[in-house]
Write a protein that holds these residues in place. Structure first.
Motif, PDB file in Angstrom:
ATOM      1  N   ASP A 188      -2.313 -64.637  30.452  1.00 22.54           N
ATOM      2  CA  ASP A 188      -1.280 -65.672  30.305  1.00 22.54           C
ATOM      3  C   ASP A 188      -1.895 -67.023  29.960  1.00 22.54           C
ATOM      4  O   ASP A 188      -1.308 -67.827  29.226  1.00 22.54           O
ATOM      5  N   GLU A 189      -3.107 -67.273  30.462  1.00 19.18           N
ATOM      6  CA  GLU A 189      -3.791 -68.513  30.088  1.00 19.18           C
ATOM      7  C   GLU A 189      -4.184 -68.480  28.607  1.00 19.18           C
ATOM      8  O   GLU A 189      -4.063 -69.483  27.904  1.00 19.18           O
ATOM      9  N   LEU A 190      -4.640 -67.325  28.151  1.00 15.35           N
ATOM     10  CA  LEU A 190      -4.996 -67.201  26.737  1.00 15.35           C
ATOM     11  C   LEU A 190      -3.770 -67.452  25.873  1.00 15.35           C
ATOM     12  O   LEU A 190      -3.845 -68.205  24.899  1.00 15.35           O
ATOM     13  N   ALA A 191      -2.635 -66.869  26.238  1.00 15.70           N
ATOM     14  CA  ALA A 191      -1.409 -67.066  25.468  1.00 15.70           C
ATOM     15  C   ALA A 191      -1.001 -68.538  25.462  1.00 15.70           C
ATOM     16  O   ALA A 191      -0.634 -69.090  24.419  1.00 15.70           O
ATOM     17  N   ARG A 192      -1.103 -69.177  26.621  1.00 16.53           N
ATOM     18  CA  ARG A 192      -0.709 -70.589  26.713  1.00 16.53           C
ATOM     19  C   ARG A 192      -1.591 -71.452  25.824  1.00 16.53           C
ATOM     20  O   ARG A 192      -1.114 -72.304  25.066  1.00 16.53           O
ATOM     21  N   ARG A 193      -2.893 -71.213  25.873  1.00 12.99           N
ATOM     22  CA  ARG A 193      -3.812 -72.047  25.091  1.00 12.99           C
ATOM     23  C   ARG A 193      -3.651 -71.785  23.597  1.00 12.99           C
ATOM     24  O   ARG A 193      -3.771 -72.700  22.779  1.00 12.99           O
ATOM     25  N   LEU A 194      -3.373 -70.549  23.237  1.00 17.33           N
ATOM     26  CA  LEU A 194      -3.132 -70.267  21.819  1.00 17.33           C
ATOM     27  C   LEU A 194      -1.859 -70.942  21.350  1.00 17.33           C
ATOM     28  O   LEU A 194      -1.809 -71.496  20.244  1.00 17.33           O
ATOM     29  N   ASN A 195      -0.832 -70.913  22.160  1.00 19.40           N
ATOM     30  CA  ASN A 195       0.414 -71.564  21.768  1.00 19.40           C
ATOM     31  C   ASN A 195       0.254 -73.071  21.634  1.00 19.40           C
ATOM     32  O   ASN A 195       0.869 -73.703  20.775  1.00 19.40           O
ATOM     33  N   GLU A 196      -0.586 -73.658  22.468  1.00 20.64           N
ATOM     34  CA  GLU A 196      -0.858 -75.089  22.318  1.00 20.64           C
ATOM     35  C   GLU A 196      -1.535 -75.355  20.983  1.00 20.64           C
ATOM     36  O   GLU A 196      -1.196 -76.303  20.274  1.00 20.64           O
ATOM     37  N   ALA A 197      -2.498 -74.512  20.615  1.00 20.36           N
ATOM     38  CA  ALA A 197      -3.207 -74.690  19.353  1.00 20.36           C
ATOM     39  C   ALA A 197      -2.274 -74.445  18.169  1.00 20.36           C
ATOM     40  O   ALA A 197      -2.283 -75.184  17.181  1.00 20.36           O
ATOM     41  N   LEU A 198      -1.437 -73.411  18.271  1.00 21.31           N
ATOM     42  CA  LEU A 198      -0.523 -73.098  17.170  1.00 21.31           C
ATOM     43  C   LEU A 198       0.469 -74.234  16.954  1.00 21.31           C
ATOM     44  O   LEU A 198       0.908 -74.484  15.840  1.00 21.31           O
ATOM     45  N   GLY A 199       0.819 -74.913  18.027  1.00 16.91           N
ATOM     46  CA  GLY A 199       1.813 -75.966  17.910  1.00 16.91           C
ATOM     47  C   GLY A 199       1.296 -77.244  17.292  1.00 16.91           C
ATOM     48  O   GLY A 199       2.071 -78.146  16.994  1.00 16.91           O
ATOM     49  N   ARG A 200      -0.020 -77.340  17.072  1.00 18.28           N
ATOM     50  CA  ARG A 200      -0.578 -78.592  16.560  1.00 18.28           C
ATOM     51  C   ARG A 200      -0.685 -78.621  15.046  1.00 18.28           C
ATOM     52  O   ARG A 200      -1.078 -79.625  14.483  1.00 18.28           O
ATOM     53  N   VAL A 201      -0.408 -77.510  14.387  1.00 19.90           N
ATOM     54  CA  VAL A 201      -0.402 -77.496  12.927  1.00 19.90           C
ATOM     55  C   VAL A 201       1.044 -77.559  12.501  1.00 19.90           C
ATOM     56  O   VAL A 201       1.840 -76.731  12.915  1.00 19.90           O
ATOM     57  N   GLY A 202       1.355 -78.529  11.687  1.00 17.57           N
ATOM     58  CA  GLY A 202       2.744 -78.775  11.328  1.00 17.57           C
ATOM     59  C   GLY A 202       3.459 -77.544  10.816  1.00 17.57           C
ATOM     60  O   GLY A 202       2.935 -76.806   9.997  1.00 17.57           O
ATOM     61  N   GLY A 203       4.619 -77.320  11.296  1.00 18.07           N
ATOM     62  CA  GLY A 203       5.452 -76.249  10.772  1.00 18.07           C
ATOM     63  C   GLY A 203       5.203 -74.890  11.382  1.00 18.07           C
ATOM     64  O   GLY A 203       5.886 -73.939  11.039  1.00 18.07           O
TER      65      GLY A 203
END
Lengths: 158, 104
Positions: free
Chosen positions: B10-25
């Motif tokens: 769940d930590e891996l998923a959370r950190r990936l989602n944070e990274a995915l959210g930083r690229v526009g769109g």
């Protein structure tokens, strides 16, 4: 005299054999810059301003070994141009390390992308980890054109 | 025996989602993460939700070296983030990448 000449010929043949062997070894090294190398070995250093961004041998998941099937002189040039002249999105992970470099054409169509980790790979060692992957985002452009001078946004069109 | 994730899923998923959210769109979200494959040929498995494209199961093949305890978790997240973006961008062009994922 004959014996000497025979010996000389033998030496010449032996030297020739070695000489033939050396270019093969050099060719093999050039063909696989990571042959016999560990993941930390630097294959290339790319410039962006005063910074030098490494492409390491890496593993099957990152670095040269991850993109070896795409590798060519043209691919190498695209990475260099993208890093030196492309748009960068910094701090993708919020840890100050990961960045995306993107090369656009004059219509802000993304042509090429390099994803990079400026943080360390293990503890404080192998820092920066370097290029994780690189790939063409647009296959329609057969050759590199002058990159866009307009500010283009890096967008993941998912 | 399957390899283990070096950090909680769940930590891996959370950190990936944070990274995915930083690229526009970006509208890819990691729904779940886990390990698959074998210890010699491990893979990190994801279920991802892609806006307007539905759910996908993606198995990113890993080098066992990248899953060793000495590897920084930030580096692992960076590698997996990059591979997920690469998979989406190239799945229709590179067969080896396309094999990683399938629509659910």
């Amino acid at each position: 005299m004959v014996g000497w000449r025979t010996g000389t010929v033998a030496v010449v043949v032996a030297v020739a054999s070695v000489a033939v062997g050396v270019p093969d070894a050099v060719a093999r090294q050039a063909a696989d810059p990571c042959g016999g190398q560990g993941y930390a070995h630097v294959v290339r250093l790319y410039r962006r301003g005063g910074a030098r961004l490494p492409l390491r041998c890496g593993t099957s998941t990152w670095g040269y070994r991850h993109i070896t099937h795409r590798w060519s002189a043209d691919f190498d040039r695209r990475i260099a141009l993208t890093i030196s002249r492309g748009v960068v999105v910094q701090d993708v992970q919020g840890d100050g390390g990961t960045a995306i470099y993107a090369l656009f054409d004059r219509r802000c169509k993304e042509l090429f992308r390099v994803i990079y980790n400026g943080g360390a790979y293990r503890g404080h060692d192998v820092r920066p980890q370097g290029i994780i992957t690189a790939y063409r985002r647009d296959i329609a452009h057969a050759r590199l054109a002058a990159p866009s001078r307009r500010p283009c946004a890096v967008i993941q069109d998912i | 025996m399957a390899a283990e994730l070096p950090l909680p899923a769940d930590e891996l998923a959370r950190r990936l989602n944070e990274a995915l959210g930083r690229v526009g769109g970006v509208r890819m979200r990691v729904v779940s993460a886990g390990m698959g494959g074998t210890s010699d040929e491990p893979a990190v498995r994801f279920r991802v939700s892609v806006a307007e494209a539905g759910m996908w199961d993606v198995a990113v093949p890993m080098d066992p070296l990248d899953l060793e305890p000495g590897v920084n978790t930030s580096a692992l997240v960076a590698v997996l983030h990059a591979n997920l973006l690469e998979w989406w961008d190239l799945k229709d062009r590179e067969a080896r990448i396309a094999r990683w994922g399938r629509a659910v």
